[in-house]
Design a protein around this motif. Structure first.
Motif, PDB file in Angstrom:
ATOM      1  N   GLY A  88       0.780  -1.229   0.000  1.00 29.66           N
ATOM      2  CA  GLY A  88       0.000   0.000   0.000  1.00 29.66           C
ATOM      3  C   GLY A  88       0.809   1.273   0.000  1.00 29.66           C
ATOM      4  O   GLY A  88       0.260   2.342  -0.260  1.00 29.66           O
ATOM      5  N   ARG A  89       2.115   1.196   0.282  1.00 30.32           N
ATOM      6  CA  ARG A  89       2.910   2.425   0.299  1.00 30.32           C
ATOM      7  C   ARG A  89       4.387   2.096   0.125  1.00 30.32           C
ATOM      8  O   ARG A  89       4.820   0.966   0.327  1.00 30.32           O
ATOM      9  CB  ARG A  89       2.687   3.205   1.591  1.00 30.32           C
ATOM     10  CG  ARG A  89       3.522   2.718   2.764  1.00 30.32           C
ATOM     11  CD  ARG A  89       3.360   3.633   3.966  1.00 30.32           C
ATOM     12  NE  ARG A  89       2.210   3.256   4.754  1.00 30.32           N
ATOM     13  CZ  ARG A  89       1.657   4.023   5.676  1.00 30.32           C
ATOM     14  NH1 ARG A  89       2.134   5.229   5.901  1.00 30.32           N
ATOM     15  NH2 ARG A  89       0.621   3.617   6.374  1.00 30.32           N
ATOM     16  N   ALA A  90       5.138   3.124  -0.246  1.00 29.96           N
ATOM     17  CA  ALA A  90       6.588   2.992  -0.327  1.00 29.96           C
ATOM     18  C   ALA A  90       7.214   4.204   0.339  1.00 29.96           C
ATOM     19  O   ALA A  90       6.728   5.331   0.205  1.00 29.96           O
ATOM     20  CB  ALA A  90       7.038   2.893  -1.780  1.00 29.96           C
ATOM     21  N   THR A  91       8.292   3.972   1.091  1.00 29.79           N
ATOM     22  CA  THR A  91       9.076   5.042   1.687  1.00 29.79           C
ATOM     23  C   THR A  91      10.415   5.101   0.960  1.00 29.79           C
ATOM     24  O   THR A  91      11.099   4.082   0.849  1.00 29.79           O
ATOM     25  CB  THR A  91       9.310   4.802   3.187  1.00 29.79           C
ATOM     26  OG1 THR A  91       8.035   4.649   3.836  1.00 29.79           O
ATOM     27  CG2 THR A  91      10.047   5.981   3.813  1.00 29.79           C
ATOM     28  N   ILE A  92      10.752   6.280   0.461  1.00 27.26           N
ATOM     29  CA  ILE A  92      11.946   6.437  -0.369  1.00 27.26           C
ATOM     30  C   ILE A  92      12.896   7.426   0.299  1.00 27.26           C
ATOM     31  O   ILE A  92      12.503   8.547   0.644  1.00 27.26           O
ATOM     32  CB  ILE A  92      11.574   6.937  -1.776  1.00 27.26           C
ATOM     33  CG1 ILE A  92      10.568   5.979  -2.425  1.00 27.26           C
ATOM     34  CG2 ILE A  92      12.823   7.094  -2.642  1.00 27.26           C
ATOM     35  CD1 ILE A  92       9.995   6.485  -3.733  1.00 27.26           C
ATOM     36  N   VAL A 100      19.665  15.065   2.317  1.00 27.50           N
ATOM     37  CA  VAL A 100      19.195  13.725   2.669  1.00 27.50           C
ATOM     38  C   VAL A 100      17.734  13.865   3.068  1.00 27.50           C
ATOM     39  O   VAL A 100      17.416  14.597   4.000  1.00 27.50           O
ATOM     40  CB  VAL A 100      20.002  13.114   3.839  1.00 27.50           C
ATOM     41  CG1 VAL A 100      19.466  11.716   4.167  1.00 27.50           C
ATOM     42  CG2 VAL A 100      21.477  13.057   3.518  1.00 27.50           C
ATOM     43  N   LYS A 101      16.841  13.189   2.359  1.00 32.07           N
ATOM     44  CA  LYS A 101      15.414  13.363   2.642  1.00 32.07           C
ATOM     45  C   LYS A 101      14.652  12.079   2.369  1.00 32.07           C
ATOM     46  O   LYS A 101      15.101  11.209   1.610  1.00 32.07           O
ATOM     47  CB  LYS A 101      14.826  14.501   1.807  1.00 32.07           C
ATOM     48  CG  LYS A 101      14.968  14.304   0.307  1.00 32.07           C
ATOM     49  CD  LYS A 101      14.462  15.508  -0.467  1.00 32.07           C
ATOM     50  CE  LYS A 101      14.639  15.299  -1.978  1.00 32.07           C
ATOM     51  NZ  LYS A 101      14.147  16.473  -2.745  1.00 32.07           N
ATOM     52  N   THR A 102      13.494  11.970   2.997  1.00 31.22           N
ATOM     53  CA  THR A 102      12.601  10.825   2.764  1.00 31.22           C
ATOM     54  C   THR A 102      11.243  11.330   2.329  1.00 31.22           C
ATOM     55  O   THR A 102      10.840  12.449   2.651  1.00 31.22           O
ATOM     56  CB  THR A 102      12.428   9.958   4.028  1.00 31.22           C
ATOM     57  OG1 THR A 102      11.839  10.748   5.061  1.00 31.22           O
ATOM     58  CG2 THR A 102      13.754   9.384   4.491  1.00 31.22           C
ATOM     59  N   ARG A 103      10.527  10.479   1.627  1.00 33.03           N
ATOM     60  CA  ARG A 103       9.153  10.779   1.221  1.00 33.03           C
ATOM     61  C   ARG A 103       8.383   9.479   1.132  1.00 33.03           C
ATOM     62  O   ARG A 103       8.966   8.405   0.950  1.00 33.03           O
ATOM     63  CB  ARG A 103       9.112  11.522  -0.118  1.00 33.03           C
ATOM     64  CG  ARG A 103       9.743  10.762  -1.274  1.00 33.03           C
ATOM     65  CD  ARG A 103       9.896  11.639  -2.508  1.00 33.03           C
ATOM     66  NE  ARG A 103      10.650  10.964  -3.553  1.00 33.03           N
ATOM     67  CZ  ARG A 103      10.097  10.267  -4.543  1.00 33.03           C
ATOM     68  NH1 ARG A 103       8.765  10.162  -4.624  1.00 33.03           N
ATOM     69  NH2 ARG A 103      10.836   9.671  -5.460  1.00 33.03           N
ATOM     70  N   GLN A 104       7.075   9.598   1.267  1.00 33.15           N
ATOM     71  CA  GLN A 104       6.194   8.433   1.155  1.00 33.15           C
ATOM     72  C   GLN A 104       5.282   8.596  -0.046  1.00 33.15           C
ATOM     73  O   GLN A 104       4.796   9.695  -0.332  1.00 33.15           O
ATOM     74  CB  GLN A 104       5.354   8.255   2.415  1.00 33.15           C
ATOM     75  CG  GLN A 104       6.133   7.700   3.595  1.00 33.15           C
ATOM     76  CD  GLN A 104       5.230   7.263   4.727  1.00 33.15           C
ATOM     77  OE1 GLN A 104       4.061   7.608   4.772  1.00 33.15           O
ATOM     78  NE2 GLN A 104       5.785   6.499   5.661  1.00 33.15           N
TER      79      GLN A 104
END
Length: 384
Positions: A88-92, A100-104
């Motif tokens: 249902g989701r991915a965290t990148i 340096v960053k993350t997103r869903q």
């Protein structure tokens, strides 16, 4: 990348590692790739096996060791993309010396196509479990052909399952204060409904869930286990056994039952009461128990007709079931599940636990029991 950037990578990966531990049953894949100039170096981590594959070699690595490994390797490259894909989701995570960053992102199957539009037109409703988004699931349970089209003989089944999801949607919201929603499917059969709810709760509602299906038939249990393996649904277990003997090893939040025959429905409702389930969704099937029991002399001029006596017994059975649930502190509603043109077995009993006991309902039930000369099977599960 410089050491400062690599330290940030390690710190942010620790957050993802805790997510992997908490949601291990829902992890689909863990992949990463480093870049240097035009060259790309790809790797993956198998959480179930604790194996990390990178640059042609497999390394035994516990999940807690992954951040150190990735951060250490990052010193040798210009950028990193780390992707944790769950159902249902991915965290990148993206990293280079600048940031340096993350997103869903929500995960949607790549098979989205014109079938979504054409299906909506044919079946004339807005679906909760949509063709395109849920193709992997719908193919596995036999609703879709291999090329993603709805089978003509499965349109009715698709409608029924999706409408059940629509009716349970608000109930899921009512009990969403728990970390994981545990659902017991009594007399689960081929478990179509359980698989669809698993998909919907996890991938559309973004809520952790766990499913237990129980049935006496070894064949349907084996088939359900196989489908769970094919879909990668590790948050499910299927048990071959007797409902009356089953004792769950975890809290049960919702009990569901779809077309359990005759008193098997009562066994499902009784199991829900016994485990103090917070909610119940039950679609009864055939009704035989009270037909030979009940007596209502005042209506004998009408009930002398066999078909009317049988239909009255159907209504009486589900009415008594609803009242008995009320005695145990459930708020009960009885609604039409699907059109009676599709099947006369179209009543759904929906119940939510709101109190310990309802003494008014207990007295009402006792009077009815005496008046109608009945001894319902379901009463044996009740403390009244």
């Amino acid at each position: 990348m410089n050491k400062q950037t690599c330290d940030k990578i390690k710190f942010m990966l620790w957050g993802l590692i805790s997510r992997i531990k908490e949601n291990r049953d829902f992890i689909k894949s863990i992949n990463f790739k480093f870049k240097s100039g035009l060259k790309v170096y790809e790797g993956e981590y198998e959480a179930e096996e604790s194996i990390l594959n990178f640059n042609g070699r497999n390394v035994k690595l516990e999940v807690d060791e992954v951040p150190d490994f990735i951060a250490g390797e990052a010193l040798n490259y210009e950028s990193l993309e780390f992707i944790l894909e769950e159902r249902g989701r991915a965290t990148i995570l993206n990293a280079d010396n600048k940031n340096v960053k993350t997103r869903q992102v929500d995960r949607v199957d790549e098979e989205m196509s014109d079938h979504v539009t054409s299906t909506s037109k044919i079946l004339k409703r807005e679906y909760y479990v949509k063709v395109g988004e849920a193709n992997e699931l719908l193919k596995e349970i036999g609703i879709l052909t291999k090329d993603g089209k709805i089978k003509n003989d499965m349109i009715r089944k698709y409608n029924q399952i999706d409408h059940f999801v629509e009716l349970i949607d608000s109930m899921i919201d009512e009990i969403s204060d728990v970390d994981t929603i545990n659902i017991l499917d009594c007399a689960c059969g081929k478990s179509y409904l359980t698989f669809v709810l698993n998909y919907y709760i996890k991938e559309k509602k973004k809520k952790n869930c766990y499913f237990i299906g129980i049935d006496r038939s070894k064949n349907v249990i084996d088939a359900s286990r196989k489908m769970a393996r094919n879909l990668g649904y590790r948050n499910m277990e299927f048990i071959e056994g007797d409902l009356n003997e089953y004792k769950p090893d975890r809290r049960i939040d919702i009990v569901i039952s779809l077309h359990a025959c005759d008193i098997a429905t009562d066994m499902a409702l009784g199991q829900a009461v016994r485990v103090n389930a917070r909610a119940i969704m039950c679609v009864p099937c055939c009704h035989r128990e009270l037909l030979s029991q009940y007596r209502f002399d005042e209506l004998q001029p009408i009930l002398k007709h066999g078909i009317l006596r049988a239909r009255f017994a159907d209504l009486l059975t589900d009415g008594i079931r609803s009242l008995l649930l009320e005695t145990q502190g459930y708020r009960v509603s009885v609604v039409e599940y699907i059109s009676p043109l599709e099947t006369p077995k179209n009543i759904l009993i929906r119940a939510v636990k709101v109190a310990d006991k309802n003494h008014k309902a207990i007295e009402e039930y006792k009077r009815l029991k005496e008046t109608l000369n009945i001894n319902p099977y379901l009463e044996r599960y009740m403390n009244i």
